[in-house]
Motif scaffolding. Structure first.
Motif, PDB file in Angstrom:
ATOM      1  N   VAL A 436     -49.581  95.023 149.174  1.00 62.87           N
ATOM      2  CA  VAL A 436     -48.924  93.728 149.394  1.00 62.87           C
ATOM      3  C   VAL A 436     -49.511  92.624 148.535  1.00 62.87           C
ATOM      4  CG1 VAL A 436     -48.231  94.305 151.762  1.00 62.87           C
ATOM      5  CG2 VAL A 436     -50.428  93.163 151.366  1.00 62.87           C
ATOM      6  N   SER A 437     -50.726  92.810 148.014  1.00 67.97           N
ATOM      7  CA  SER A 437     -51.354  91.760 147.204  1.00 67.97           C
ATOM      8  C   SER A 437     -50.667  91.586 145.844  1.00 67.97           C
ATOM      9  CB  SER A 437     -52.836  92.077 146.987  1.00 67.97           C
ATOM     10  OG  SER A 437     -52.996  93.286 146.254  1.00 67.97           O
ATOM     11  N   VAL A 438     -49.867  92.579 145.414  1.00 67.55           N
ATOM     12  CA  VAL A 438     -49.221  92.483 144.100  1.00 67.55           C
ATOM     13  C   VAL A 438     -47.736  92.117 144.222  1.00 67.55           C
ATOM     14  CG1 VAL A 438     -50.809  94.159 143.129  1.00 67.55           C
ATOM     15  CG2 VAL A 438     -48.616  94.963 144.022  1.00 67.55           C
ATOM     16  N   LEU A 439     -47.274  91.791 145.425  1.00 66.09           N
ATOM     17  CA  LEU A 439     -45.870  91.459 145.619  1.00 66.09           C
ATOM     18  C   LEU A 439     -45.537  90.124 144.970  1.00 66.09           C
ATOM     19  CD1 LEU A 439     -45.364  92.413 149.398  1.00 66.09           C
ATOM     20  CD2 LEU A 439     -44.749  93.773 147.386  1.00 66.09           C
ATOM     21  N   SER A 440     -44.288  89.975 144.516  1.00 60.04           N
ATOM     22  CA  SER A 440     -43.806  88.694 143.992  1.00 60.04           C
ATOM     23  C   SER A 440     -43.571  87.725 145.147  1.00 60.04           C
ATOM     24  CB  SER A 440     -42.501  88.898 143.225  1.00 60.04           C
ATOM     25  OG  SER A 440     -41.457  89.274 144.122  1.00 60.04           O
ATOM     26  N   GLY A 441     -43.305  86.465 144.797  1.00 63.21           N
ATOM     27  CA  GLY A 441     -43.041  85.474 145.833  1.00 63.21           C
ATOM     28  C   GLY A 441     -41.859  85.847 146.705  1.00 63.21           C
ATOM     29  N   GLY A 442     -40.764  86.307 146.062  1.00 63.58           N
ATOM     30  CA  GLY A 442     -39.577  86.705 146.811  1.00 63.58           C
ATOM     31  C   GLY A 442     -39.818  87.910 147.692  1.00 63.58           C
ATOM     32  N   GLU A 443     -40.615  88.884 147.195  1.00 58.53           N
ATOM     33  CA  GLU A 443     -40.927  90.077 147.997  1.00 58.53           C
ATOM     34  C   GLU A 443     -41.772  89.712 149.211  1.00 58.53           C
ATOM     35  OE1 GLU A 443     -40.946  93.696 144.731  1.00 58.53           O
ATOM     36  OE2 GLU A 443     -42.657  92.325 144.800  1.00 58.53           O
ATOM     37  N   LYS A 444     -42.677  88.761 149.067  1.00 59.61           N
ATOM     38  CA  LYS A 444     -43.486  88.331 150.205  1.00 59.61           C
ATOM     39  C   LYS A 444     -42.624  87.668 151.279  1.00 59.61           C
ATOM     40  CE  LYS A 444     -47.806  87.831 147.637  1.00 59.61           C
ATOM     41  NZ  LYS A 444     -48.793  86.906 147.019  1.00 59.61           N
ATOM     42  N   VAL A 445     -41.652  86.877 150.846  1.00 60.38           N
ATOM     43  CA  VAL A 445     -40.735  86.260 151.809  1.00 60.38           C
ATOM     44  C   VAL A 445     -39.957  87.347 152.550  1.00 60.38           C
ATOM     45  CG1 VAL A 445     -38.695  84.805 152.094  1.00 60.38           C
ATOM     46  CG2 VAL A 445     -40.518  84.093 150.544  1.00 60.38           C
ATOM     47  N   ARG A 446     -39.498  88.371 151.830  1.00 61.12           N
ATOM     48  CA  ARG A 446     -38.750  89.456 152.475  1.00 61.12           C
ATOM     49  C   ARG A 446     -39.634  90.230 153.453  1.00 61.12           C
ATOM     50  NH1 ARG A 446     -36.781  93.225 148.759  1.00 61.12           N
ATOM     51  NH2 ARG A 446     -37.549  92.250 146.861  1.00 61.12           N
ATOM     52  N   CYS A 447     -40.929  90.378 153.138  1.00 60.23           N
ATOM     53  CA  CYS A 447     -41.874  90.987 154.081  1.00 60.23           C
ATOM     54  C   CYS A 447     -42.004  90.147 155.349  1.00 60.23           C
ATOM     55  CB  CYS A 447     -43.249  91.138 153.432  1.00 60.23           C
ATOM     56  SG  CYS A 447     -43.457  92.632 152.459  1.00 60.23           S
ATOM     57  N   MET A 448     -42.101  88.835 155.181  1.00 64.79           N
ATOM     58  CA  MET A 448     -42.211  87.942 156.339  1.00 64.79           C
ATOM     59  C   MET A 448     -40.966  88.023 157.219  1.00 64.79           C
ATOM     60  SD  MET A 448     -45.200  86.517 156.284  1.00 64.79           S
ATOM     61  CE  MET A 448     -44.956  85.190 157.501  1.00 64.79           C
ATOM     62  N   LEU A 449     -39.795  88.130 156.578  1.00 61.99           N
ATOM     63  CA  LEU A 449     -38.557  88.256 157.354  1.00 61.99           C
ATOM     64  C   LEU A 449     -38.508  89.597 158.086  1.00 61.99           C
ATOM     65  CD1 LEU A 449     -35.993  86.713 154.828  1.00 61.99           C
ATOM     66  CD2 LEU A 449     -36.928  85.655 156.889  1.00 61.99           C
ATOM     67  N   GLN A 464     -38.923  76.211 155.404  1.00 56.10           N
ATOM     68  CA  GLN A 464     -38.490  76.520 154.032  1.00 56.10           C
ATOM     69  C   GLN A 464     -38.459  78.037 153.761  1.00 56.10           C
ATOM     70  OE1 GLN A 464     -37.146  74.394 152.284  1.00 56.10           O
ATOM     71  NE2 GLN A 464     -37.911  72.420 152.961  1.00 56.10           N
ATOM     72  N   PRO A 465     -37.655  78.791 154.487  1.00 56.03           N
ATOM     73  CA  PRO A 465     -37.632  80.246 154.289  1.00 56.03           C
ATOM     74  C   PRO A 465     -36.916  80.692 153.025  1.00 56.03           C
ATOM     75  CG  PRO A 465     -35.946  79.612 155.864  1.00 56.03           C
ATOM     76  CD  PRO A 465     -36.741  78.356 155.552  1.00 56.03           C
ATOM     77  N   THR A 466     -36.111  79.829 152.387  1.00 54.35           N
ATOM     78  CA  THR A 466     -35.344  80.261 151.209  1.00 54.35           C
ATOM     79  C   THR A 466     -36.116  80.104 149.903  1.00 54.35           C
ATOM     80  OG1 THR A 466     -34.290  78.085 150.929  1.00 54.35           O
ATOM     81  CG2 THR A 466     -33.164  79.695 152.338  1.00 54.35           C
ATOM     82  N   ASN A 467     -37.304  79.484 149.953  1.00 55.81           N
ATOM     83  CA  ASN A 467     -38.110  79.376 148.729  1.00 55.81           C
ATOM     84  C   ASN A 467     -38.394  80.770 148.172  1.00 55.81           C
ATOM     85  OD1 ASN A 467     -38.154  76.656 149.164  1.00 55.81           O
ATOM     86  ND2 ASN A 467     -40.329  76.501 149.642  1.00 55.81           N
ATOM     87  N   HIS A 468     -38.208  80.950 146.896  1.00 53.88           N
ATOM     88  CA  HIS A 468     -38.468  82.202 146.155  1.00 53.88           C
ATOM     89  C   HIS A 468     -37.388  83.267 146.347  1.00 53.88           C
ATOM     90  CE1 HIS A 468     -42.439  80.621 145.331  1.00 53.88           C
ATOM     91  NE2 HIS A 468     -42.705  80.534 146.620  1.00 53.88           N
ATOM     92  N   LEU A 469     -36.390  83.034 147.178  1.00 51.74           N
ATOM     93  CA  LEU A 469     -35.366  84.048 147.408  1.00 51.74           C
ATOM     94  C   LEU A 469     -34.240  83.931 146.385  1.00 51.74           C
ATOM     95  CD1 LEU A 469     -34.871  84.177 151.293  1.00 51.74           C
ATOM     96  CD2 LEU A 469     -36.198  85.717 149.838  1.00 51.74           C
ATOM     97  N   ASP A 470     -33.661  85.078 146.003  1.00 52.85           N
ATOM     98  CA  ASP A 470     -32.482  85.058 145.156  1.00 52.85           C
ATOM     99  C   ASP A 470     -31.248  84.786 146.013  1.00 52.85           C
ATOM    100  OD1 ASP A 470     -31.970  87.482 146.454  1.00 52.85           O
ATOM    101  OD2 ASP A 470     -32.615  88.697 144.758  1.00 52.85           O
ATOM    102  N   LEU A 471     -30.117  84.597 145.344  1.00 48.30           N
ATOM    103  CA  LEU A 471     -28.887  84.235 146.058  1.00 48.30           C
ATOM    104  C   LEU A 471     -28.487  85.285 147.092  1.00 48.30           C
ATOM    105  CD1 LEU A 471     -26.694  82.734 143.205  1.00 48.30           C
ATOM    106  CD2 LEU A 471     -27.217  81.607 145.363  1.00 48.30           C
ATOM    107  N   GLU A 472     -28.707  86.563 146.757  1.00 47.18           N
ATOM    108  CA  GLU A 472     -28.319  87.632 147.675  1.00 47.18           C
ATOM    109  C   GLU A 472     -29.137  87.571 148.960  1.00 47.18           C
ATOM    110  OE1 GLU A 472     -27.088  87.936 143.914  1.00 47.18           O
ATOM    111  OE2 GLU A 472     -29.195  88.428 144.278  1.00 47.18           O
ATOM    112  N   SER A 473     -30.443  87.323 148.838  1.00 51.32           N
ATOM    113  CA  SER A 473     -31.305  87.251 150.007  1.00 51.32           C
ATOM    114  C   SER A 473     -31.037  85.991 150.829  1.00 51.32           C
ATOM    115  CB  SER A 473     -32.777  87.304 149.583  1.00 51.32           C
ATOM    116  OG  SER A 473     -33.069  88.510 148.922  1.00 51.32           O
ATOM    117  N   VAL A 474     -30.754  84.874 150.128  1.00 55.09           N
ATOM    118  CA  VAL A 474     -30.406  83.639 150.846  1.00 55.09           C
ATOM    119  C   VAL A 474     -29.140  83.847 151.669  1.00 55.09           C
ATOM    120  CG1 VAL A 474     -29.663  81.243 150.580  1.00 55.09           C
ATOM    121  CG2 VAL A 474     -31.544  82.116 149.197  1.00 55.09           C
TER     122      VAL A 474
END
Length: 530
Positions: A436-449, A464-474
């Motif tokens: 998990v330490s090498v995850l991107s910002g968007g991947e970390k948000v998806r882990c939290m979700l 602010q849950p949409t920070n770092h997410l792409d349009l599909e994830s938002v």
């Protein structure tokens, strides 16, 4: 204005896109979309000349002036704010500087006089005499008051610098404007002003944005980077998204009810063609939509996450009681006598210009910090999950893979069970063994979700849950929050998510709060009226 012929780009053997043929014309706004890493920002850089393509050509009208939103916030630290904005039209700026330098000379010659006369004519032709007032108007529209217009850029707050650079890109009526994420860190008033500016603008705009509401309001076309291609579609983001989803259903079901799907698409096109839009280009857009055939609609290779929150038990009548909360941070009182009661049906959007105040309120509600005054009381039957804006501490220095990371939050330790939640957020196969330490910002948000879905709480809190997410994830998060049957308290820069989820708006002000039982758009209309 811009013609792209046989354009291609590859990095290290990977083809981002190839054989791209497009035309961008005056009076239209083009929204550039695509999955993370698809090449959206790089495509803009090719058009601006900052990056060279692997093959193909970009032709730009030689008479056209192009303006680009700069990303380097420190680039103009040695200049005052107003001067930085005027530098958006470098020809005008340099003309003014040369003209002023000539007049400051002590040994003024006849040649200087001739050159000064030439510069005066050019300066007037370029709108030089209105330059400061025009720059000031744009700055004020974006929320930079006049007392900061002669301040050095180096001393400006980073969020204010972003606005100044945006003002620079808009200054001087350029023929072409390229904007990469222009709404990032903009407050409500600034976004509304920018939308109105672009709707009235008669040049050519290309914009990369993850803000669906913004794309819907300003775009006449969507330019989609997918399948290693770049294709252009008439209409705004909602039209692109809904038609893309319908096309996917049609592709998956070629032989079952195919004709019914085709009729559904035809009705869909007709419905969008008839709808009115806020955009000034609404009439021409509807004419273009009328001519669309099914073959011209998009098919996407993108994978959409699935977000679904399910409470393990239904909460009782009492949900949340907040009474007289005050809190001072670093000597500044950010919360002042905040009181409210959360009802059974409430989905509350917290808004305000002070993001520190909003985050502080979330931390108090989550029990991470104590208020200086006041109390927070949760209903005894409620359970809460909290998504903090800064969630790096969940991952920093952590040697867990995704499965083990999820395991620490779960009573059920089985890998198959944990994979269910990670799979919903597109972590599958061997990806779940990634550290998990090498995850991107968007991947970390998806882990939290994934973690929040696993917890099964009856009250959800999102900072602010949409920070770092792409349009599909938002889009997936939006769908999940909208479908959740119990309470949500959240704050987000994503207008469409806030509008579709919230039924109550609480604005934090220096004097307390403004509390309204209404949608975000209704609240915005009140704001505009004031």
């Amino acid at each position: 204005m811009i013609t792209v012929e046989n354009l291609g780009l590859q990095y290290g053997g990977q083809v981002l896109f190839n054989q791209v043929d497009l035309q961008f014309t005056r009076g239209n706004c083009y929204g550039i979309i695509g999955a993370n890493g698809a090449g959206k920002s790089t495509f803009l850089k090719i058009l601006s000349g900052e990056v060279e393509s692997t093959n193909g050509h970009v032709y730009i009208d030689p008479k056209a002036r192009m303006s680009v939103l700069k990303q380097n916030q420190s680039m103009y630290d040695d200049y005052p704010v107003l001067e930085t904005v005027i530098m958006g039209n470098m020809k005008l700026y340099e003309c003014g500087k040369e003209k002023d330098a000539i007049y400051e000379k002590e040994d003024f010659t006849d040649e200087d006089g001739i050159r000064a006369a030439e510069l005066e004519e050019l300066f007037a032709e370029l709108g030089g005499w209105e330059a400061e007032s025009d720059a000031s108007r744009i700055l004020q529209g974006l929320g930079i008051p006049t007392e900061f217009h002669y301040t050095q850029m180096a001393s400006m707050d980073p969020r204010q610098k972003v606005k100044v650079l945006l003002a620079q890109a808009l200054f001087g009526a350029p023929d072409i404007i390229l904007l990469d994420e222009p709404t990032n860190n903009l407050d409500l008033a600034s976004v509304v002003w920018l939308e109105d500016f672009l709707m009235d603008y008669d040049g050519t705009v290309l914009v990369v944005s993850h803000d669906r509401y913004f794309l819907n309001n300003v775009c006449t076309h969507i330019v989609d980077i997918d399948y290693g291609k770049i294709k252009m579609y008439v209409g705004n983001y909602d039209f692109w998204y809904e038609s893309s989803q319908l096309i996917q259903k049609l592709i998956k079901d070629q032989n079952k009810k195919a004709q019914q799907k085709i009729e559904e698409l035809q009705n869909f096109i007709a419905r969008f063609s008839a709808n009115k839009s806020k955009s000034r280009q609404a009439t021409s857009r509807r004419k273009l939509l009328d001519k669309i055939s099914i073959e011209e609609l998009p098919a996407s290779s993108r994978r959409y996450p699935w977000v679904g929150f399910k409470a393990e038990r239904e909460p009782g009548k009492d949900r949340l009681f907040v009474e007289g909360i005050s809190k001072t941070i670093d000597g500044v009182k950010v919360l002042n006598n905040v009181s409210f009661i959360m009802g059974k049906e409430d989905k509350i959007a917290i808004i305000g210009s002070n993001e520190i105040a909003i985050t502080t309120l979330f931390k108090i509600l989550a029990g991470e910090i104590e208020p200086d005054e006041g109390t927070v009381k949760w209903g005894v039957s409620t359970t809460q999950s909290y998504f903090p804006k800064d969630h790096e501490h969940f991952f920093a220095g952590c040697e867990y893979n995704l499965i083990d990371w999820m395991r620490q939050f779960s009573v059920d330790k089985r890998e198959s069970y944990l994979r269910t939640f990670l799979g919903r957020m597109l972590f599958s196969g061997d990806e779940v063994y990634k550290n998990v330490s090498v995850l991107s910002g968007g991947e970390k948000v998806r882990c939290m979700l994934s973690k929040i879905m696993l917890e099964g709480s009856s009250v959800l809190m999102f900072d602010q849950p949409t920070n770092h997410l792409d349009l599909e994830s938002v889009q997936a998060l939006n769908n999940g929050m909208d479908a959740f049957p119990f309470n949500i308290i959240f704050t987000s820069h994503d207008h469409q998510l806030t509008q579709t989820v919230a039924n109550r708006i609480i604005e934090i002000t220096p004097d307390g709060i403004i509390d309204r039982m209404m949608s975000y758009d209704e609240y915005m209309n009140l704001y505009k009226a004031e």
